[in-house]
Design a protein around this motif. Structure first.
Motif, PDB file in Angstrom:
ATOM      1  N   SER A 680       5.349   3.217 -19.324  1.00 33.99           N
ATOM      2  CA  SER A 680       5.130   2.873 -17.924  1.00 33.99           C
ATOM      3  C   SER A 680       3.646   2.838 -17.586  1.00 33.99           C
ATOM      4  CB  SER A 680       5.840   3.877 -17.012  1.00 33.99           C
ATOM      5  OG  SER A 680       5.547   3.598 -15.654  1.00 33.99           O
ATOM      6  N   LYS A 681       3.262   1.851 -16.738  1.00 35.40           N
ATOM      7  CA  LYS A 681       1.893   1.776 -16.228  1.00 35.40           C
ATOM      8  C   LYS A 681       1.790   2.329 -14.809  1.00 35.40           C
ATOM      9  CE  LYS A 681       1.391  -2.696 -16.931  1.00 35.40           C
ATOM     10  NZ  LYS A 681       0.755  -4.034 -16.958  1.00 35.40           N
ATOM     11  N   ASN A 682       2.908   2.794 -14.268  1.00 32.86           N
ATOM     12  CA  ASN A 682       2.872   3.351 -12.916  1.00 32.86           C
ATOM     13  C   ASN A 682       2.169   4.709 -12.934  1.00 32.86           C
ATOM     14  OD1 ASN A 682       3.585   3.936 -10.128  1.00 32.86           O
ATOM     15  ND2 ASN A 682       5.072   5.358 -11.004  1.00 32.86           N
ATOM     16  N   ILE A 683       1.195   4.894 -12.030  1.00 28.40           N
ATOM     17  CA  ILE A 683       0.434   6.143 -11.990  1.00 28.40           C
ATOM     18  C   ILE A 683       0.640   6.896 -10.672  1.00 28.40           C
ATOM     19  CG2 ILE A 683      -1.353   5.343 -13.589  1.00 28.40           C
ATOM     20  CD1 ILE A 683      -3.107   4.741 -11.133  1.00 28.40           C
ATOM     21  N   ASP A 684       1.588   6.454  -9.867  1.00 28.98           N
ATOM     22  CA  ASP A 684       1.800   7.053  -8.549  1.00 28.98           C
ATOM     23  C   ASP A 684       2.860   8.146  -8.646  1.00 28.98           C
ATOM     24  OD1 ASP A 684       2.188   7.717  -5.928  1.00 28.98           O
ATOM     25  OD2 ASP A 684       2.610   5.691  -5.222  1.00 28.98           O
ATOM     26  N   PRO A 685       2.477   9.441  -8.514  1.00 22.68           N
ATOM     27  CA  PRO A 685       3.477  10.512  -8.641  1.00 22.68           C
ATOM     28  C   PRO A 685       4.468  10.539  -7.476  1.00 22.68           C
ATOM     29  CG  PRO A 685       1.369  11.423  -7.945  1.00 22.68           C
ATOM     30  CD  PRO A 685       1.128   9.980  -8.272  1.00 22.68           C
ATOM     31  N   GLN A 686       4.115   9.888  -6.350  1.00 19.93           N
ATOM     32  CA  GLN A 686       4.985   9.918  -5.172  1.00 19.93           C
ATOM     33  C   GLN A 686       5.892   8.685  -5.084  1.00 19.93           C
ATOM     34  OE1 GLN A 686       5.389  12.365  -3.172  1.00 19.93           O
ATOM     35  NE2 GLN A 686       3.580  13.662  -3.373  1.00 19.93           N
ATOM     36  N   VAL A 687       6.033   7.975  -6.189  1.00 18.66           N
ATOM     37  CA  VAL A 687       6.746   6.703  -6.145  1.00 18.66           C
ATOM     38  C   VAL A 687       8.192   6.864  -5.658  1.00 18.66           C
ATOM     39  CG1 VAL A 687       7.389   6.807  -8.597  1.00 18.66           C
ATOM     40  CG2 VAL A 687       7.265   4.589  -7.436  1.00 18.66           C
ATOM     41  N   LEU A 688       8.881   7.930  -6.059  1.00 18.41           N
ATOM     42  CA  LEU A 688      10.276   8.115  -5.640  1.00 18.41           C
ATOM     43  C   LEU A 688      10.386   8.369  -4.139  1.00 18.41           C
ATOM     44  CD1 LEU A 688      11.665  10.297  -8.565  1.00 18.41           C
ATOM     45  CD2 LEU A 688      12.302   7.949  -8.019  1.00 18.41           C
ATOM     46  N   ASN A 689       9.489   9.198  -3.609  1.00 12.99           N
ATOM     47  CA  ASN A 689       9.513   9.461  -2.170  1.00 12.99           C
ATOM     48  C   ASN A 689       9.207   8.202  -1.364  1.00 12.99           C
ATOM     49  OD1 ASN A 689      10.165  12.284  -2.096  1.00 12.99           O
ATOM     50  ND2 ASN A 689       8.138  12.698  -2.924  1.00 12.99           N
ATOM     51  N   LYS A 690       8.262   7.407  -1.845  1.00 16.88           N
ATOM     52  CA  LYS A 690       7.929   6.159  -1.159  1.00 16.88           C
ATOM     53  C   LYS A 690       9.112   5.186  -1.211  1.00 16.88           C
ATOM     54  CE  LYS A 690       2.932   6.426  -1.993  1.00 16.88           C
ATOM     55  NZ  LYS A 690       1.766   5.818  -2.669  1.00 16.88           N
ATOM     56  N   PHE A 691       9.743   5.111  -2.367  1.00 15.69           N
ATOM     57  CA  PHE A 691      10.873   4.206  -2.539  1.00 15.69           C
ATOM     58  C   PHE A 691      11.982   4.539  -1.539  1.00 15.69           C
ATOM     59  CE2 PHE A 691      14.709   2.556  -4.539  1.00 15.69           C
ATOM     60  CZ  PHE A 691      14.294   1.347  -5.094  1.00 15.69           C
ATOM     61  N   GLU A 692      12.316   5.832  -1.428  1.00 13.63           N
ATOM     62  CA  GLU A 692      13.399   6.238  -0.524  1.00 13.63           C
ATOM     63  C   GLU A 692      13.034   6.009   0.943  1.00 13.63           C
ATOM     64  OE1 GLU A 692      16.529   7.104  -1.345  1.00 13.63           O
ATOM     65  OE2 GLU A 692      15.840   6.533  -3.349  1.00 13.63           O
ATOM     66  N   ALA A 693      11.776   6.273   1.295  1.00  7.40           N
ATOM     67  CA  ALA A 693      11.343   6.032   2.676  1.00  7.40           C
ATOM     68  C   ALA A 693      11.379   4.544   2.995  1.00  7.40           C
ATOM     69  CB  ALA A 693       9.936   6.587   2.886  1.00  7.40           C
ATOM     70  N   PHE A 694      10.956   3.741   2.040  1.00 11.77           N
ATOM     71  CA  PHE A 694      10.950   2.286   2.184  1.00 11.77           C
ATOM     72  C   PHE A 694      12.382   1.780   2.387  1.00 11.77           C
ATOM     73  CE2 PHE A 694       8.326  -1.435   0.224  1.00 11.77           C
ATOM     74  CZ  PHE A 694       8.502  -2.156   1.379  1.00 11.77           C
ATOM     75  N   LYS A 695      13.311   2.302   1.570  1.00 13.26           N
ATOM     76  CA  LYS A 695      14.714   1.887   1.662  1.00 13.26           C
ATOM     77  C   LYS A 695      15.278   2.205   3.053  1.00 13.26           C
ATOM     78  CE  LYS A 695      17.588   2.873  -1.748  1.00 13.26           C
ATOM     79  NZ  LYS A 695      18.529   3.637  -2.638  1.00 13.26           N
ATOM     80  N   GLN A 696      14.961   3.409   3.541  1.00  7.89           N
ATOM     81  CA  GLN A 696      15.468   3.821   4.842  1.00  7.89           C
ATOM     82  C   GLN A 696      14.878   2.963   5.970  1.00  7.89           C
ATOM     83  OE1 GLN A 696      16.084   8.074   5.497  1.00  7.89           O
ATOM     84  NE2 GLN A 696      15.000   7.892   7.447  1.00  7.89           N
ATOM     85  N   TYR A 697      13.565   2.688   5.875  1.00  3.34           N
ATOM     86  CA  TYR A 697      12.908   1.862   6.890  1.00  3.34           C
ATOM     87  C   TYR A 697      13.534   0.460   6.918  1.00  3.34           C
ATOM     88  CZ  TYR A 697       9.396  -1.016   9.216  1.00  3.34           C
ATOM     89  OH  TYR A 697       8.768  -1.905  10.055  1.00  3.34           O
TER      90      TYR A 697
END
Length: 738
Positions: A680-697
């Motif tokens: 993986s090239k993803n370096i964002d440790p908060q990616v899961l929290n952002k994903f869930e917030a994005f989904k809810q929004y």
């Protein structure tokens, strides 16, 4: 002709000829010269000016712009008057009175015309400077600008002044500049300068610092070593019959009033004071100067100079042989520009004496860097673009943090962090076993502060930036809770800054986790006070990483907990964007919301790979009406609130808003994809929290959305269940969405 007994060195003459060629028949308006400190760049430029006016164009007015630190413009003008007295020189105030004239060289201190609040010239005089420039243009005078230490000023005001001259050529000179695709570039080889005898043969870092020694006061330790070296050098000069008094520079961090007092006391205890003229002081404040008159002379009385960054650039004092760089915390970087102050030879020659032909640095800083502004290094230009009419009515609800909501309480936060540590390291209630586990995972547990100190001989200045050059030794300090209390607070602050909780709360949690005076039965370690101080300071980086991981655990975004503030987002009507002016085959990106937005923005350093791929995908997609690249921070941009494992609120700025021709609106966040072998090239440790917030929004606002990542330059989208692996079924080709 420049007045030097033996003329210029060959490497200096080559640089002068390059400048003459580049400013007579050169195809580029900008010329960049990388000139090592001590290479005689002032003499090179003076000789160039004389030959240019004599042989190429006499109807030129030269303007020499210098950084304000170190009175560099005064030193440069004095050298021109000394070595080229036949040429007219002016300063800013003289040109304000009489204007620019052909054949002049005007020396201007940047800070006089750009620094906010500087009262040296009035607003009316600043205006008058532009009038004097306009007067010169009306009489047919052309300008060539020389920008000395070109990395030092890259502000909007500086650019306004530069642009107003509409110069025929601009010459940028610095020891740390880099090549630029838009400019003619010349580099003076540092080895040529060394061989000429103008600068020392090498720099020794931390010579005589002993490995594994326990140090009581690191500042006194370094000063004592520097003073011994100074005395040894002075003795060697006396043997040669030279009246040269070697100078020790002591450089402080910016916030260091207490440290300055501490050092003054150390120096007084060994006989160096302001009163006996053996100690001098030159700080950033122009009024904070003591005993610096004629300090540059080889036989000047002061033997120690206390300084901040004020004399780190351009100041010339060849008798300075030793630099002590002090610090207030363990994470400071050392800026290698300052090394230039000790590399000059006092008589512009070597003595075939190892002690005299080298210079010496004493510091416990571990990291070294060059202070070059990123925008200059990347050589990107900036332009203003304006929003297309059809996009001006678009709105979207954005979220802002609820400042009344402060996340979990201290007890709940402790429970989250403690649970993380226990699960990650498989800890138990047995403190002795836990201690062994922590140490096996790389944590250091001792009652001493452990530091690395760099040592070695460095010939080229740039090699200092190579972390593999030289070698490292370990030093130790016995913990003193009074002395090291500031370091403890600094380490706690470093951890705090990464997770966003208050310092007092974090310190209490750390004590409950690791300290033996805590009544907490569930603590993980049983450290005494000195061990606790050392544990936090020595393991600051590992603790920071673990706390970030603890807080980045996915928290189910709960609308009952999260009640963000709401506001209306409108696309900004104008924007400043970076672009690479050297790009060829540039096309207008017609799908972008801004007029004049071109493919020269889609380059490495401005846009990431997934961003570049996504914007080109939209440009070639007939279904797309327009695409907007959101900002990374700031109230004018579109934001969503997410919550971490501590229920701490953070703002998240999705990368793109896309409107399709069928009316659908997509909000897209791009992330690093996968390298070969599924890494993986993803370096964002908060990616899961952002994903869930994005989904809810998106669900609440009936929006289409997705995270987009790249693999083999193809894009995939996911808006269901986040996984790091792009092999997972939830990652679909972007073309399946729109």
């Amino acid at each position: 002709m420049i007045g030097l007994r033996n003329g210029l060195f060959e490497f200096q003459e080559k640089c002068v000829q390059f400048l003459l060629d580049a400013t007579s028949s050169g195809d580029k308006n900008t010329v960049i010269v990388k000139a090592p400190t001590g290479s005689g760049k002032t003499l090179i430029l003076i000789d160039y000016i004389d030959k240019y006016l004599n042989n190429i164009n006499s109807n030129i007015s030269f303007v020499w712009l210098c950084p304000g630190k170190g009175n560099l413009e005064e030193q440069s003008r004095e050298k021109m008057i000394k070595h080229l007295p036949s040429r007219s020189t002016k300063n800013l105030f003289e040109v304000l009175r009489s204007g620019f004239e052909a054949g002049d060289t005007t020396f201007i201190n940047w800070e006089l015309v750009t620094k906010k609040g500087n009262k040296a010239i009035t607003d009316s005089e600043r205006k008058n400077l532009f009038e004097r420039i306009a007067d010169a243009h009306r009489t047919g005078i052309q300008f060539i600008l020389i920008i000395d230490e070109e990395h030092s000023n890259d502000t909007r005001k500086a650019k306004d002044i530069i642009n107003s001259f509409a110069s025929l050529y601009t010459i940028r000179v610095s020891a740390t500049t880099k090549s630029n695709k838009l400019a003619n570039f010349y580099e003076i080889p540092e080895i040529d300068v060394i061989n000429s005898g103008l600068i020392t043969k090498a720099l020794y870092i931390n010579e005589d610092v002993e490995a594994s020694i326990t140090i009581d006061d690191e500042h006194k330790y370094l000063i004592d070593l520097a003073n011994k070296k100074r005395k040894d050098i002075a003795d060697e000069y006396k043997k040669l019959g030279k009246d040269i008094r070697p100078l020790v520079l002591i450089q402080f961090p910016d916030m260091s009033d207490e440290l300055i007092q501490h050092v003054e006391n150390i120096l007084e205890s060994i006989g160096y004071t302001y009163e006996n003229k053996l100690l001098a002081k030159w700080m950033s404040d122009s009024n904070d100067k003591i005993n610096i008159k004629d300090i540059e002379k080889n036989d000047a009385q002061p033997l120690f100079l206390l300084m901040k960054q004020a004399v780190a650039t351009g100041w010339d004092c060849p008798r300075a042989k030793i630099l002590v760089k002090l610090r207030e915390n363990m994470n400071e970087d050392f800026t290698i520009q300052t090394i230039g102050r000790i590399r000059r030879m006092p008589e512009a020659k070597h003595y075939d004496n190892e002690l005299l032909d080298n210079c010496y640095l004493y510091t416990f800083d571990e990291k070294y860097r060059q202070s070059i502004k990123q925008e200059i290094t990347n050589a990107f230009d900036v332009k203003r673009v304006y929003l297309k009419e059809k996009c001006k009515t678009f709105t979207l609800e954005k979220q802002l943090k609820d400042l009344d909501f402060d996340g979990l309480g201290e007890r709940e936060t402790y429970q989250v962090v403690q649970k993380f540590f226990k699960e990650k390291y498989k800890l138990s209630t047995k403190k002795k076993e836990n201690r062994i586990i922590f140490e096996s995972e790389g944590y250091v547990i001792t009652d001493e502060l452990i530091r690395k100190a760099r040592q070695g001989k460095f010939i080229k200045t740039d090699t200092i930036l190579d972390t593999s050059a030289g070698y490292y030794i370990e030093t130790r300090r016995t913990v003193d809770t009074h002395k090291h209390g500031i370091e403890l607070l600094h380490s706690i602050n470093e951890i705090k800054s990464a997770i966003g909780i208050k310092q007092g709360k974090l310190r209490t949690i750390l004590e409950r986790l690791f300290r033996n005076n805590s009544s907490n039965k569930d603590k993980l370690l049983d450290l005494n006070t000195k061990e606790f101080y050392a544990f936090i300071i020595n393991n600051e980086q590992k603790l920071k990483e673990d706390f970030v991981k603890a807080t980045s655990q996915m928290y189910v975004q709960n609308s009952l907990v999260l009640q963000p503030k709401k506001s209306i987002f409108k696309i900004p009507e104008q924007e400043l964007i970076k672009y690479d002016a050297s790009e060829t085959d540039v096309i207008d990106m017609l799908s972008n919301v801004y007029e004049g937005y071109q493919s020269s923005t889609l380059v490495d350093g401005i846009r990431s790979l997934p961003e570049r791929l996504f914007e080109r995908y939209c440009e070639n997609n007939d279904a797309v009406d327009w695409v907007y690249k959101n900002g990374d921070s700031g109230q004018q941009y579109f934001s969503i609130v997410y919550v971490d494992a501590l229920q701490k609120q953070w703002l998240f700025y999705p990368d793109y808003i896309v409107k399709l021709k069928n009316g659908d609106v997509w909000v897209i966040e791009t992330k690093g994809g996968e390298k070969k072998y599924g890494q993986s090239k993803n370096i964002d440790p908060q990616v899961l929290n952002k994903f869930e917030a994005f989904k809810q929004y998106a669900k609440e606002h009936n929006l289409k959305w997705g995270f987009v990542r790249d693999k083999n330059e193809n894009l995939k989208i996911n808006n269901t269940v986040y996984t790091e692996s792009l092999q997972d079924e939830h990652w679909k080709p972007l073309s399946s969405a729109f």
